[in-house]
Design an enzyme around this catalytic site. Structure first.
Site, short mmCIF file in Angstrom:
data_model
loop_
_atom_site.label_atom_id
_atom_site.label_comp_id
_atom_site.label_asym_id
_atom_site.label_seq_id
_atom_site.Cartn_x
_atom_site.Cartn_y
_atom_site.Cartn_z
N ASP A 15 36.12 29.48 41.09
CA ASP A 15 34.87 29.85 41.78
C ASP A 15 34.00 28.64 42.13
O ASP A 15 32.78 28.73 42.15
CB ASP A 15 34.03 30.83 40.93
CG ASP A 15 34.85 32.02 40.50
OD1 ASP A 15 35.58 32.57 41.35
OD2 ASP A 15 34.79 32.39 39.32
N LYS A 18 35.81 26.79 46.73
CA LYS A 18 36.97 26.32 47.51
C LYS A 18 37.03 27.01 48.85
O LYS A 18 37.44 26.45 49.85
CB LYS A 18 38.27 26.59 46.74
CG LYS A 18 38.45 25.75 45.50
CD LYS A 18 39.76 26.05 44.81
CE LYS A 18 39.84 27.41 44.17
NZ LYS A 18 38.91 27.65 43.07
N GLY A 42 39.89 35.05 44.91
CA GLY A 42 39.19 35.79 45.96
C GLY A 42 38.02 35.03 46.52
O GLY A 42 37.29 34.39 45.78
N HIS A 43 37.90 35.04 47.83
CA HIS A 43 36.67 34.56 48.41
C HIS A 43 36.38 35.31 49.69
O HIS A 43 37.27 35.88 50.31
CB HIS A 43 36.65 33.04 48.61
CG HIS A 43 37.84 32.49 49.30
ND1 HIS A 43 38.83 31.82 48.63
CD2 HIS A 43 38.18 32.50 50.59
CE1 HIS A 43 39.73 31.44 49.50
NE2 HIS A 43 39.38 31.83 50.70
N GLN A 219 42.12 29.31 41.69
CA GLN A 219 41.52 29.14 40.34
C GLN A 219 41.10 27.68 40.14
O GLN A 219 40.78 27.02 41.13
CB GLN A 219 42.49 29.62 39.24
CG GLN A 219 42.62 31.13 39.15
CD GLN A 219 43.63 31.71 40.11
OE1 GLN A 219 44.69 31.17 40.27
NE2 GLN A 219 43.30 32.82 40.72
P1 IMP Z 1 44.21 36.32 35.12
O1 IMP Z 1 44.47 35.21 36.09
O2 IMP Z 1 43.80 37.59 35.77
O3 IMP Z 1 45.33 36.49 34.14
O4 IMP Z 1 42.93 35.87 34.24
C1 IMP Z 1 43.00 34.79 33.31
C2 IMP Z 1 41.68 34.02 33.27
O5 IMP Z 1 41.49 33.38 34.53
C3 IMP Z 1 40.45 34.91 33.10
O6 IMP Z 1 39.48 34.16 32.38
C4 IMP Z 1 39.95 35.14 34.51
O7 IMP Z 1 38.57 35.42 34.56
C5 IMP Z 1 40.26 33.78 35.12
N1 IMP Z 1 40.44 33.83 36.57
C6 IMP Z 1 41.53 34.27 37.25
N2 IMP Z 1 41.35 34.15 38.57
C7 IMP Z 1 40.14 33.59 38.73
C8 IMP Z 1 39.38 33.19 39.89
O8 IMP Z 1 39.82 33.29 41.03
N3 IMP Z 1 38.15 32.66 39.63
C9 IMP Z 1 37.67 32.49 38.37
N4 IMP Z 1 38.34 32.84 37.28
C10 IMP Z 1 39.56 33.39 37.45
#
Ligand code: IMP
Length: 416
Positions: A15, A18, A42-43, A219
């Site tokens: 977040d 990007k 996501g954006h 991420q």
């Molecule tokens: P997962 O990717 O859904 O397995 O989540 C694992 C960790 O990554 C969690 O703390 C999520 O909140 C974080 N996370 C996954 N995708 C994003 C993103 O696009 N932005 C911020 N945090 C993310």
């Protein structure tokens, strides 16, 4: 001679903004490529007053001249991908999906959510989209790849066998009905097959043709499976090295690396965040910065810039320049803090150790400033904001080449 692909990568916990930089940069590239993650990312990008939500499709889709590649390192939910595609017209010839990308199926999301509930207060705080289970299947060599959609019959048999083998784990998840599964897979195949290809050959070809290629990370570095705050991480290689394995290129194919960092820090989900501010300042950052997740709507945890983590991220990603985002969110604070080291068991640590759980921040304080919002010329930034940027460059050993002072595409300072 072939060209080199430029790369953008998140330097914090995701977040970082990007989307804005990718959208800005994508205007000048022929190809934009995603190399890791799934629809957990996501954006939202607003173009000509129309809002577009991007999760899996690269940002180049908003530039009619750019082509887009979803690399083999991505885990792709056909259902979500098709839904996302429906926002756009005329995608054929502009969108390419690797036949080697792994398929994320609905049961992966169910498993993800069930595992999180079972973990109780040790939950990771995932997005619940099934990212971990899909990558687990890939690594355990029981996953299914996008290229398999070309033989739905064989793929359906394989998926049913997979369910039978996992029946001890999938207690509440029934084995799919073969006919229904076939219908679902054929539906995916009919829509996706014009886009599925060997994207490794494609990217080699376009690099050899000296096209301009942008690699778009998802991420952030501190969520990397190896180099983040394990186990509170995502399940993919989010750092620049992931672009090599996630697209099938080598390190010499990578050109300029732009690392994206917010002027402060946020994190969604659980896990260590030494510079988190649980008081009024954190709340003010959340409100001023609209810090609520795009994918899940969750309020983000907020705190001060962590220069230790940022220096780590600069080194690990080989960052050439930092794009410092949301500087304007710091407007109006009397005092701004930056975490310059940690105290762990009474010792001062100025690198990212094995475990950040007990790390307490050691702060350096800076005088605040007003009115950086919307400024588009570096020299016109308030003196305090310039001091802050120079200090960051010194602390993290990297040039800040781009500064963002507002949500508009134009609220962006490019430093010569
Ligand atoms: P997962 O990717 O859904 O397995 O989540 C694992 C960790 O990554 C969690 O703390 C999520 O909140 C974080 N996370 C996954 N995708 C994003 C993103 O696009 N932005 C911020 N945090 C993310």
């Amino acid at each position: 001679m072939s060209s080199r692909a430029d790369l953008i990568v998140g330097l914090q916990w995701g977040d970082e903004g990007k989307g804005k930089i990718a959208d800005h940069m994508a205007q000048t590239y022929d190809f934009v490529c995603r190399f890791a993650g799934g629809h957990n990312a996501g954006h939202t990008i607003v173009v000509n007053g129309k809002k577009h939500a991007l999760h899996l499709i690269p940002s180049g889709i908003l530039n009619p001249k750019a082509k887009n590649i979803v690399g083999n390192g991505v885990v792709l939910s056909p259902h979500n991908f098709i839904e996302e595609m429906s926002q756009f017209d005329n995608l054929e010839g502009r969108l390419f999906i690797s036949d080697k990308a792994h398929i994320l199926l609905p049961h992966h999301a169910l498993l993800d959510q069930a595992k999180e509930i079972r973990k109780g207060d040790k939950a990771i705080g995932t997005t619940g989209k099934g990212i971990g289970p899909a990558y687990s299947d890939k690594i355990a060599r029981v996953g299914h790849r996008v290229g398999e959609l070309f033989d739905c019959e064989k793929l359906a048999s394989k998926i049913i066998k997979y369910f039978e083998h996992h029946s001890n784990i999938f207690i509440d998840i029934p084995i799919p009905n073969r006919d229904e599964l076939m219908e679902e897979l054929k539906g995916y195949r009919d829509i996706l097959s014009p886009y599925i290809t060997d994207t490794t050959q494609l990217i080699w070809r376009v690099l050899d043709e000296e096209k301009r290629v942008l690699l778009e990370g998802a991420q952030g570095t501190m969520l990397d499976i190896d180099h983040g705050t394990y186990p509170y991480v995502t399940s993919s290689t989010t750092i620049s090295a992931g672009a090599c394995s996630g697209l099938g290129i080598n390190h010499r194919d990578i050109g300029e690396v732009t690392g994206i960092a917010k002027a402060y820090c946020t994190r969604v989900g659980n896990g260590p965040f030494p510079s988190e501010d649980l008081g009024e300042d954190g709340e003010r950052l959340r409100v001023n910065g609209h810090e609520f997740g795009t994918t899940t709507g969750r309020p983000r945890r907020c705190g001060w810039l962590d220069a230790v983590a940022l220096r780590h991220a600069v080194r690990i990603n080989g960052v050439d320049q930092i794009a410092l985002m949301k500087l304007d969110v710091l407007d109006g604070f009397n005092e701004i803090k930056v975490c310059v080291a940690y105290e762990i068991n009474g010792k001062r640590i100025d690198y990212i150790p094995y475990d950040l759980e007990d790390a307490k921040p050691i702060y350096k304080k800076f005088e605040g400033w007003d009115n950086s919002a919307g400024i588009r010329d570096f020299n016109r930034l308030p003196a305090g904001a310039k001091e802050y940027i120079f200090a960051i460059e010194e602390m993290v050993k990297c040039r800040v080449g781009v500064v963002s002072t507002g949500p508009d595409r134009e609220d962006t300072i490019i430093r010569e």
